[in-house]
Design a protein around this motif. Sequence first.
Motif, mmCIF file in Angstrom:
data_model
loop_
_atom_site.group_PDB
_atom_site.id
_atom_site.type_symbol
_atom_site.label_atom_id
_atom_site.label_comp_id
_atom_site.label_asym_id
_atom_site.label_seq_id
_atom_site.Cartn_x
_atom_site.Cartn_y
_atom_site.Cartn_z
ATOM 1 N N THR A 278 0.518 -1.288 0.133
ATOM 2 C CA THR A 278 0.390 0.399 0.685
ATOM 3 C C THR A 278 0.950 0.704 -0.092
ATOM 4 O OG1 THR A 278 -0.003 -0.087 2.566
ATOM 5 C CG2 THR A 278 -1.992 -1.259 1.233
ATOM 6 N N TYR A 287 -5.219 -3.715 -2.998
ATOM 7 C CA TYR A 287 -4.051 -4.089 -1.738
ATOM 8 C C TYR A 287 -4.846 -3.631 -0.673
ATOM 9 C CZ TYR A 287 -0.241 -4.150 -5.765
ATOM 10 O OH TYR A 287 0.354 -3.946 -7.209
ATOM 11 N N PHE A 288 -5.291 -2.368 -0.486
ATOM 12 C CA PHE A 288 -6.374 -1.852 0.678
ATOM 13 C C PHE A 288 -6.969 -3.046 0.907
ATOM 14 C CE2 PHE A 288 -4.453 1.936 -1.114
ATOM 15 C CZ PHE A 288 -4.552 2.689 0.497
ATOM 16 N N ASP A 307 -10.094 0.169 6.069
ATOM 17 C CA ASP A 307 -8.871 -0.004 4.425
ATOM 18 C C ASP A 307 -9.647 -0.244 3.382
ATOM 19 O OD1 ASP A 307 -6.681 0.134 5.096
ATOM 20 O OD2 ASP A 307 -6.479 -2.378 5.138
#
Length: 362
Positions: A278, A287-288, A307
Amino acid sequence: GKKGAAAAPPKAAAVGAVLDREERKVLSQQLVLKGIERKQKEAGDFFMQGKNHFRNKDMSAALDAFTHAIMLRPEKAEYFYNRGNCYNRINETQKALLDYSMAIRIDNKTAAYYEHRGMCYKKLGNYEEGVKDYTNAIRLEGNNGNFYYNRAIAYMSLTPPDYEKALEDYELAVQLSQSKYRPLYNRGNCLRKMGRVAESVADLKQAVELEQSKPESHNNLGLSYLELGKLEDAVEHFSTAVQLDQGGDTAIYYNNRGLAYLRMEKFDECFKDFDVATQLNPNDPNYFFNRGNAYLSLKNVEMALADLDEAISLAQSIPAYYHSKGVALQAIGRKAGAIEMFDAALGLNPKYVPSLYHLGLM
């Protein structure tokens, strides 16, 4: 007596005039031919200059020379083809496409012209036309592995992808190409997408053996191991990809290793990798999303929601993001919020099974 010289007989004068006219005709033909020869030589000189400039990577001088050659001899297909190569090199893809099309209009029997126009179509995202051009190139030169390789990539880029046809072409590319790395690497990825994961591993292992310093082949071998559940092997190859990477794709390699660690329930390592991913690329919502799901599996709903909200703010059209947020809200008893998220996921894809299932339970 008669004064002055005798006049030439009329017949002889007429013959002289005819000769004059013939000589003039021959002379003018010779002049025309000389002019044509001069033009051809001049065009040829510009063409050779263009090729030299191209070799020396001086694209603007090369373009200039090829354009002069074309102005002198617009009937020469190879002049348009070479200027097209210049435009292609400086990413003026539309202009390159037009030049390749002109070359094909003049000479439709040269495979390379179709191949290069096919590459332009690929760059422009017009994969159907790309497939047609590679097919023409193959018709003219059926033993060129490169043509099959490029057509396979076009088949995989279609909407929806045609993996079966791509696989057939990769088979031929592997057989016919001197260098086996690219066709093996791409065939391995194609097989994984078709669910033939064990075969995919075999191809990608060969690719890795051929080019041990390519991070992308280690990464893709890691993905195939991940799908097979061989998590230690997956981690090993993702780690190699991280070490080898010079091209700035490192974030995805950390992300993928994080997924393997998550499946192994090695949470410390997994969070370290997702954190790095991230930070390296804060614009990739995946990715989050992955880190959010990792927090969710540890019941850390607050961090998971932060996230997942970040993932949704970066990409609003992915049902899985809303679904995971729904699961997080459900976990803390926020039923109305959860239903709203499952509905949002189904609004994007009415057949999204996880949300249908959760809504059914609620």
